[in-house]
Design a protein around this motif. Structure first.
Motif, short mmCIF file in Angstrom:
data_model
loop_
_atom_site.label_atom_id
_atom_site.label_comp_id
_atom_site.label_asym_id
_atom_site.label_seq_id
_atom_site.Cartn_x
_atom_site.Cartn_y
_atom_site.Cartn_z
N GLN A 1 0.83 -1.20 0.00
CA GLN A 1 0.00 0.00 0.00
C GLN A 1 0.87 1.26 0.00
OE1 GLN A 1 -3.25 0.28 -0.27
NE2 GLN A 1 -3.84 -1.87 -0.09
N PHE A 2 2.08 1.14 0.55
CA PHE A 2 3.00 2.27 0.61
C PHE A 2 3.97 2.26 -0.57
CE2 PHE A 2 1.82 0.84 4.88
CZ PHE A 2 1.20 1.99 5.36
N LEU A 3 4.22 1.07 -1.14
CA LEU A 3 5.15 0.97 -2.26
C LEU A 3 4.48 1.20 -3.61
CD1 LEU A 3 7.13 -2.20 -1.08
CD2 LEU A 3 8.03 0.13 -1.23
N LEU A 4 3.21 0.78 -3.72
CA LEU A 4 2.47 0.92 -4.97
C LEU A 4 1.10 1.54 -4.69
CD1 LEU A 4 3.26 -2.50 -6.70
CD2 LEU A 4 3.98 -0.24 -7.51
N PRO A 5 1.06 2.79 -4.23
CA PRO A 5 -0.24 3.40 -3.92
C PRO A 5 -1.09 3.52 -5.18
CG PRO A 5 1.50 5.05 -3.95
CD PRO A 5 2.18 3.73 -4.06
N GLY A 6 -2.38 3.35 -5.00
CA GLY A 6 -3.30 3.46 -6.13
C GLY A 6 -4.52 2.59 -5.92
N GLU A 7 -5.32 2.48 -6.97
CA GLU A 7 -6.56 1.72 -6.90
C GLU A 7 -6.25 0.25 -7.23
OE1 GLU A 7 -9.38 2.90 -5.78
OE2 GLU A 7 -8.41 4.84 -5.48
N HIS A 8 -5.65 -0.45 -6.28
CA HIS A 8 -5.32 -1.85 -6.49
C HIS A 8 -5.91 -2.68 -5.36
CE1 HIS A 8 -2.41 -0.01 -9.13
NE2 HIS A 8 -1.75 0.52 -8.10
N ARG A 9 -6.06 -3.95 -5.66
CA ARG A 9 -6.37 -4.91 -4.60
C ARG A 9 -5.20 -5.88 -4.53
NH1 ARG A 9 -10.80 -9.79 -4.22
NH2 ARG A 9 -10.27 -10.38 -2.08
N PHE A 10 -4.46 -5.80 -3.43
CA PHE A 10 -3.29 -6.65 -3.28
C PHE A 10 -3.71 -8.00 -2.71
CE2 PHE A 10 -1.53 -2.31 -2.96
CZ PHE A 10 -0.70 -2.36 -4.06
N VAL A 11 -3.40 -9.04 -3.45
CA VAL A 11 -3.79 -10.40 -3.08
C VAL A 11 -2.53 -11.14 -2.63
CG1 VAL A 11 -4.86 -12.55 -3.83
CG2 VAL A 11 -5.62 -10.35 -4.80
N PRO A 12 -2.42 -11.49 -1.35
CA PRO A 12 -1.19 -12.14 -0.89
C PRO A 12 -1.10 -13.58 -1.36
CG PRO A 12 -2.79 -12.02 0.89
CD PRO A 12 -3.38 -11.26 -0.26
#
Length: 588
Positions: free
Chosen positions: A484-495
């Motif tokens: 969230q801090f490295l690639l800010p934007g409208e993304h959904r990060f899926v671990p």
């Protein structure tokens, strides 16, 4: 008490003031960095705070992590929500700034309390510097998930008692003071846990009794009733969580039962776990204060040995001075209380570390020099390792000439301090604290290049990252949240579980490399983009090429290593196990 100071005392006070200012600068350096020493769960609570911000409500707390929602009281989460401007300036420096401010308040409380006791600033400044030199303070004092807030609120009544006993020995805190102290303890509980009312109230009660000038049955009853009142008020502040949360049943199930009651359960059985010679045993907990001291480890046995000698002379020294009694009650209660839970950790006694620092400062000259010398000797190999890591980072192009020069300059200053402390006995104590702080400064300087342009995704990469699902590695609780801090934007990060990458990093094993390649291909097929780390330091290209596209890359420091990744034959070559490339990839 002294009312004036000699030129020598003034120089000593000025020296410690400069050391304290240096310590503050070291703690402020790289506050928003990726590699600030921290609790591994920091990202879990950053995730909970961000998810709660997204709901637009203070309560209930929100989370995408299973069974990771009500694991801390809401005050910790609310602090991040406010510091981050409800998402307007969501970066780690903003989230961590309140922790640093709390740390400054603790140092202020330490200095002012000892100023009242000794009528000098010197001891208070020494104690504040010692407190900041403790490893537990450096590791848990700055991050967002920190011990600083509860340490401040739990210490505040004891700071006030030290001040009052020094200035007005015959007086005692009345009902109004106990009301305010109850509110302070309640705020501490609202940061951590209701269970901490036990050590805080017990330490407060014993400190009142031990520092009482005319102890009798009436005084015992008076202090007991008032402390019970303060404790109940503190629990009332904590109980507001149940009153305000729309889902109190989940709070009870997840926090009271799951997070707190579980600390008294162990599959091996309570007694077997308590007597075990491992990190969860009583024996290791007895060393908790020394472990928290870090490089100052051996100073704590020196302090304990001095205390034992004083006990043997008890008749001559009884009753103890009020400030000594308060500090000893503070230290002993926190240690004894945390011998009982089946889950034991040196972290649990961090709220008593200000008392340890003050005791060291009050007995600064009485603790033999020999207890400080190991700090100077232990610092040498640590500095050697930091120098090697920084030098390799420079060799592979991650650190500029200026950055490596800064690191080497700090290391050189620390080595000079070590030499002076070993050469002149009168300087050993001061240089032990100063060198410890310089070790922290060298660490900050070593990792600082990794927060520059090579250690973060550039603006073009951030702009080109596709909206939608981005698969990110997460080998530990909530570590996916760092993107969230490295690639800010409208993304959904899926671990995704990065164990296949870890297996591949053990070496150029064909089976491990093939398994990692297959996993990457599967992730690319099912997500809009994938973040993938190199299998070893020298790997220059991701294994999916030419069937994928590189949107961006950065360098990172590997914090959790696979078994066998660090070996005797590569220990001197951190480029093989510490420095690693990471790519943002997209399928063609």
């Amino acid at each position: 008490m002294p009312t004036s100071s000699s030129p020598s005392d003034q120089r000593t006070t000025a020296f410690w003031l400069l050391v304290l200012l240096l310590a503050f600068a070291i703690y402020a350096q790289g506050l928003g960095g990726q590699y600030v020493p921290t609790n591994g769960d920091e990202m879990v609570y950053a995730h909970i705070a961000r998810a709660t911000v997204d709901t637009g409500q203070w309560l209930p707390l929100a989370s995408e992590l299973e069974n990771m929602r009500n694991t801390k009281p809401p005050l910790l989460i609310w602090q991040a929500m406010v510091a981050g401007g409800w998402g307007q300036w969501w970066h780690m420096a903003a989230l961590r700034t309140p922790s640093l401010l709390y740390l400054l308040l603790i140092c202020g409380g330490i200095a002012l309390s000892l100023r009242a006791v000794t009528q000098r600033w010197r001891e208070g400044l020494i104690a504040a510097c010692v407190f900041l030199a403790f490893l537990s303070t450096f590791r848990y004092g700055r991050p967002y998930l920190t011990s600083a807030p509860e340490t401040f609120w739990f210490s505040l009544p004891l700071f006030a008692l030290l001040w009052q006993r020094a200035r007005l020995p015959a007086a005692g805190p009345g009902w109004l003071a106990h009301t305010l102290f109850g509110l302070a303890l309640g705020l501490g509980l609202a940061y951590k846990s209701f269970a901490l009312v036990a050590p805080t109230a017990a330490a407060w009660w014993l400190a009142l009794l031990a520092s009482e000038s005319h102890l009798n049955v009436r005084a015992v009853l008076r202090h007991t009733l008032r402390v019970v009142f303060s404790a109940l008020m503190a629990l009332g502040v904590f109980a507001l969580w149940f009153a305000l949360d729309p889902d109190p049943q989940s709070v009870w199930r997840e926090f009271i039962v799951g997070e707190n009651a579980a600390k008294f359960a162990d599959q091996r059985g309570y007694l077997r776990a308590a007597l075990a010679f491992d990190g969860s045993g009583v024996w290791s907990q007895l060393l908790a204060y020394a472990i928290n001291a870090g490089l100052l480890f051996f100073v704590l046995p020196g302090l304990a040995w001095l205390g034992l000698r004083h006990m043997l002379q008890l008749r001559e020294r009884w009753p103890l001075p009020a400030h000594q009694a308060i500090l000893l009650a503070w230290v002993l209660v926190w240690l004894l209380v945390f011998l009982f839970p089946s889950q034991r950790s040196a972290r649990y006694v961090i709220p008593a570390m200000p008392a340890i620092a003050m005791l060291i400062a009050l007995h600064w000259r009485d603790i033999a020099r020999a207890w400080f010398v190991p700090t100077l000797l232990l610092a040498l190999p640590v500095l050697l390792v930091l120098t090697r890591l920084a030098w390799v980072g420079h060799e592979i192009g991650l650190a500029s000439s200026v950055e490596i020069a800064v690191t080497l300059g700090i290391v050189a200053a620390a080595i000079v301090g070590i030499a002076l402390g070993l050469w002149r006995a009168a300087w050993s104590r001061a240089t032990a604290v100063l060198v410890t702080l310089l070790v922290y400064a060298a660490f900050n300087a070593m990792v600082s290049p990794m927060d520059g342009v090579l250690g973060r995704y550039d603006e073009r990469t951030i702009a080109s990252a596709p909206p939608g699902r981005i698969a990110v590695p997460s080998g530990f609780n909530g570590q996916f949240e760092r993107f969230q801090f490295l690639l800010p934007g409208e993304h959904r990060f899926v671990p995704y579980d990065s164990r296949a990458q870890a297996r591949a990093r053990r070496g150029p094993d064909a089976e491990g490399q093939a398994q990692a390649r297959q996993e990457l291909q599967a992730l690319l097929a099912s997500h809009d983009a994938v973040v993938w780390a190199a299998s070893h330091g020298g790997q220059a290209q991701p294994p999916c090429l030419p069937d994928c596209r590189i949107l961006g890359q950065r360098w990172l420091l590997t914090s959790r290593h696979a078994p066998g990744e660090i070996r005797k034959d590569n220990l001197w070559y951190p480029q093989q196990w510490l420095y690693r490339r990471e790519w943002l990839l997209q399928r063609l």
